[in-house]
Scaffold this motif. Structure first.
Motif, PDB file in Angstrom:
ATOM      1  N   GLN A  87    -156.605  24.385-148.550  1.00 25.14           N
ATOM      2  CA  GLN A  87    -156.454  24.688-147.142  1.00 25.14           C
ATOM      3  C   GLN A  87    -156.598  23.458-146.306  1.00 25.14           C
ATOM      4  OE1 GLN A  87    -158.641  28.137-146.971  1.00 25.14           O
ATOM      5  NE2 GLN A  87    -156.832  29.530-147.288  1.00 25.14           N
ATOM      6  N   LYS A  88    -157.829  22.546-146.682  1.00 30.61           N
ATOM      7  CA  LYS A  88    -157.990  21.317-145.908  1.00 30.61           C
ATOM      8  C   LYS A  88    -156.911  20.438-146.126  1.00 30.61           C
ATOM      9  CE  LYS A  88    -163.016  21.504-145.561  1.00 30.61           C
ATOM     10  NZ  LYS A  88    -164.445  20.726-146.051  1.00 30.61           N
ATOM     11  N   ILE A  89    -156.240  20.198-147.373  1.00 33.10           N
ATOM     12  CA  ILE A  89    -155.178  19.205-147.741  1.00 33.10           C
ATOM     13  C   ILE A  89    -153.964  19.625-147.004  1.00 33.10           C
ATOM     14  CG2 ILE A  89    -153.849  18.217-149.667  1.00 33.10           C
ATOM     15  CD1 ILE A  89    -156.520  18.497-151.353  1.00 33.10           C
ATOM     16  N   ASP A  90    -153.729  20.949-147.121  1.00 34.30           N
ATOM     17  CA  ASP A  90    -152.552  21.601-146.306  1.00 34.30           C
ATOM     18  C   ASP A  90    -152.415  21.562-144.951  1.00 34.30           C
ATOM     19  OD1 ASP A  90    -150.129  22.896-146.074  1.00 34.30           O
ATOM     20  OD2 ASP A  90    -151.038  24.786-146.637  1.00 34.30           O
ATOM     21  N   LYS A  91    -152.157  20.028-144.598  1.00 37.47           N
ATOM     22  CA  LYS A  91    -152.105  20.140-142.940  1.00 37.47           C
ATOM     23  C   LYS A  91    -151.314  20.952-142.201  1.00 37.47           C
ATOM     24  CE  LYS A  91    -155.676  17.077-143.208  1.00 37.47           C
ATOM     25  NZ  LYS A  91    -156.931  17.426-142.966  1.00 37.47           N
ATOM     26  N   SER A  92    -149.983  20.940-142.835  1.00 36.42           N
ATOM     27  CA  SER A  92    -149.260  21.833-141.942  1.00 36.42           C
ATOM     28  C   SER A  92    -149.285  23.410-142.192  1.00 36.42           C
ATOM     29  CB  SER A  92    -147.718  21.445-142.871  1.00 36.42           C
ATOM     30  OG  SER A  92    -147.768  22.018-144.305  1.00 36.42           O
ATOM     31  N   GLY A  93    -150.282  23.744-143.225  1.00 37.74           N
ATOM     32  CA  GLY A  93    -150.317  25.055-143.382  1.00 37.74           C
ATOM     33  C   GLY A  93    -149.403  26.112-143.805  1.00 37.74           C
ATOM     34  N   LEU A  97    -148.487  21.893-150.643  1.00 41.01           N
ATOM     35  CA  LEU A  97    -149.150  20.472-150.546  1.00 41.01           C
ATOM     36  C   LEU A  97    -147.747  19.437-150.699  1.00 41.01           C
ATOM     37  CD1 LEU A  97    -152.214  20.454-152.471  1.00 41.01           C
ATOM     38  CD2 LEU A  97    -151.972  21.015-149.962  1.00 41.01           C
ATOM     39  N   GLN A  98    -147.387  18.865-149.475  1.00 38.00           N
ATOM     40  CA  GLN A  98    -146.225  17.967-149.532  1.00 38.00           C
ATOM     41  C   GLN A  98    -146.814  16.614-150.235  1.00 38.00           C
ATOM     42  OE1 GLN A  98    -143.391  19.247-148.507  1.00 38.00           O
ATOM     43  NE2 GLN A  98    -144.413  21.138-148.153  1.00 38.00           N
ATOM     44  N   LYS A  99    -146.062  15.625-150.499  1.00 35.51           N
ATOM     45  CA  LYS A  99    -146.539  14.595-151.004  1.00 35.51           C
ATOM     46  C   LYS A  99    -147.247  13.669-150.098  1.00 35.51           C
ATOM     47  CE  LYS A  99    -144.979   9.754-152.875  1.00 35.51           C
ATOM     48  NZ  LYS A  99    -143.729   8.918-153.243  1.00 35.51           N
ATOM     49  N   ALA A 100    -146.915  13.693-148.673  1.00 32.87           N
ATOM     50  CA  ALA A 100    -147.866  13.056-147.666  1.00 32.87           C
ATOM     51  C   ALA A 100    -149.207  13.554-147.581  1.00 32.87           C
ATOM     52  CB  ALA A 100    -146.834  13.179-146.390  1.00 32.87           C
ATOM     53  N   GLU A 101    -149.254  14.796-147.706  1.00 32.08           N
ATOM     54  CA  GLU A 101    -150.479  15.546-147.559  1.00 32.08           C
ATOM     55  C   GLU A 101    -151.326  15.122-148.830  1.00 32.08           C
ATOM     56  OE1 GLU A 101    -149.455  19.555-145.251  1.00 32.08           O
ATOM     57  OE2 GLU A 101    -148.962  19.430-147.352  1.00 32.08           O
ATOM     58  N   VAL A 102    -150.785  15.021-150.034  1.00 31.50           N
ATOM     59  CA  VAL A 102    -151.629  14.598-151.288  1.00 31.50           C
ATOM     60  C   VAL A 102    -151.812  13.202-150.954  1.00 31.50           C
ATOM     61  CG1 VAL A 102    -151.535  14.411-153.663  1.00 31.50           C
ATOM     62  CG2 VAL A 102    -150.462  16.533-152.589  1.00 31.50           C
ATOM     63  N   ALA A 104    -152.339  11.479-148.299  1.00 30.58           N
ATOM     64  CA  ALA A 104    -153.512  11.243-147.323  1.00 30.58           C
ATOM     65  C   ALA A 104    -154.903  11.796-148.019  1.00 30.58           C
ATOM     66  CB  ALA A 104    -153.320  12.116-145.966  1.00 30.58           C
ATOM     67  N   ALA A 105    -154.871  12.767-148.678  1.00 28.05           N
ATOM     68  CA  ALA A 105    -156.139  13.369-149.221  1.00 28.05           C
ATOM     69  C   ALA A 105    -156.685  12.441-150.512  1.00 28.05           C
ATOM     70  CB  ALA A 105    -155.894  14.686-150.070  1.00 28.05           C
ATOM     71  N   MET A 106    -155.593  11.783-151.142  1.00 33.31           N
ATOM     72  CA  MET A 106    -155.995  10.986-152.100  1.00 33.31           C
ATOM     73  C   MET A 106    -156.582   9.713-151.698  1.00 33.31           C
ATOM     74  SD  MET A 106    -155.735  12.986-154.892  1.00 33.31           S
ATOM     75  CE  MET A 106    -156.243  11.732-155.972  1.00 33.31           C
ATOM     76  N   ARG A 107    -156.186   8.972-150.646  1.00 32.93           N
ATOM     77  CA  ARG A 107    -156.497   8.010-150.008  1.00 32.93           C
ATOM     78  C   ARG A 107    -157.837   8.207-149.316  1.00 32.93           C
ATOM     79  NH1 ARG A 107    -150.615   6.473-149.276  1.00 32.93           N
ATOM     80  NH2 ARG A 107    -150.288   5.246-150.947  1.00 32.93           N
ATOM     81  N   THR A 113    -152.659   4.246-156.145  1.00 27.77           N
ATOM     82  CA  THR A 113    -151.498   3.714-155.826  1.00 27.77           C
ATOM     83  C   THR A 113    -150.396   4.607-155.609  1.00 27.77           C
ATOM     84  OG1 THR A 113    -150.689   3.497-158.219  1.00 27.77           O
ATOM     85  CG2 THR A 113    -152.062   1.597-157.352  1.00 27.77           C
ATOM     86  N   GLU A 114    -149.285   4.575-155.098  1.00 28.46           N
ATOM     87  CA  GLU A 114    -148.102   5.496-154.931  1.00 28.46           C
ATOM     88  C   GLU A 114    -147.738   5.866-156.327  1.00 28.46           C
ATOM     89  OE1 GLU A 114    -143.955   6.167-152.526  1.00 28.46           O
ATOM     90  OE2 GLU A 114    -145.357   4.550-151.922  1.00 28.46           O
ATOM     91  N   GLU A 115    -147.998   4.986-157.221  1.00 24.94           N
ATOM     92  CA  GLU A 115    -147.381   5.566-158.670  1.00 24.94           C
ATOM     93  C   GLU A 115    -148.350   6.566-159.342  1.00 24.94           C
ATOM     94  OE1 GLU A 115    -147.268   3.203-163.036  1.00 24.94           O
ATOM     95  OE2 GLU A 115    -146.215   2.118-161.164  1.00 24.94           O
ATOM     96  N   GLU A 116    -149.735   6.126-159.005  1.00 29.84           N
ATOM     97  CA  GLU A 116    -150.673   7.254-159.286  1.00 29.84           C
ATOM     98  C   GLU A 116    -150.494   8.620-158.603  1.00 29.84           C
ATOM     99  OE1 GLU A 116    -154.346   4.276-160.529  1.00 29.84           O
ATOM    100  OE2 GLU A 116    -153.974   4.594-158.354  1.00 29.84           O
ATOM    101  N   ILE A 117    -150.463   8.501-157.471  1.00 26.53           N
ATOM    102  CA  ILE A 117    -150.182   9.611-156.696  1.00 26.53           C
ATOM    103  C   ILE A 117    -149.071  10.396-157.138  1.00 26.53           C
ATOM    104  CG2 ILE A 117    -149.699  10.531-154.449  1.00 26.53           C
ATOM    105  CD1 ILE A 117    -151.639   8.201-153.430  1.00 26.53           C
ATOM    106  N   ASP A 118    -147.745   9.945-157.300  1.00 30.07           N
ATOM    107  CA  ASP A 118    -146.594  10.482-157.915  1.00 30.07           C
ATOM    108  C   ASP A 118    -146.915  11.193-159.312  1.00 30.07           C
ATOM    109  OD1 ASP A 118    -145.105   9.703-155.753  1.00 30.07           O
ATOM    110  OD2 ASP A 118    -144.320   7.858-156.638  1.00 30.07           O
TER     111      ASP A 118
END
Length: 142
Positions: A87-93, A97-102, A104-107, A113-118
């Motif tokens: 729920q903390k990661i899911d900013k849109s509620g 979890l969208q890619k941008a939310e993941v 942000a949380a991972m950073r 890297t973007e590759e690691e997140i993907d």
């Protein structure tokens, strides 16, 4: 003392207080009495309490041992913590979890890297819909 230790102590104290006859196990009557008298769970039906009891009584012997009880309570605590993290990661509620939310949380927790997140998203996204729902998140975390 760690949060896990505090939580374990809480559930061990609950168990000991609920085990009225001090035989080291909980009967359904002891559990029901504790839930109603000590925790005011008057909205639980007998069948709901029985189902809860059966879920905890892993070997089906009609008694809940301290080990069975603690294992189930700690599993519930972990599940709650995972849901809160989601729920903390899911900013849109929106429950996904969208890619941008993941990203942000991972950073926030480290440099990825973007590759690691993907790669992480692809691994967690079991139904390949491009987002991670709570069930997928739970499976990945456990």
């Amino acid at each position: 003392m760690s949060l896990r230790a505090v939580t374990e102590n809480y559930w061990l104290e609950f168990f000991d207080k609920t085990d009225e006859n001090r035989d080291g196990t909980l009967s359904i009557a002891e559990l029901k009495k504790a839930l109603i008298e000590n925790y005011n769970c008057t909205d639980l039906s007998d069948s709901e309490i029985e189902e809860m009891f059966r879920d905890i009584d892993k070997n089906g012997d009609g008694q809940i041992t301290k080990e069975e009880f603690l294992s189930e309570m700690m599993k519930t605590e972990r599940k709650t913590a995972v849901k809160e993290a989601f729920q903390k990661i899911d900013k849109s509620g929106d429950g996904k979890l969208q890619k941008a939310e993941v990203e942000a949380a991972m950073r926030d927790i480290g440099h990825f890297t973007e590759e690691e997140i993907d790669k992480m998203i692809k691994k967690a996204d079991k139904n390949n819909d491009g987002v991670i729902d709570l069930e997928e998140f739970e499976k990945e975390v456990y």
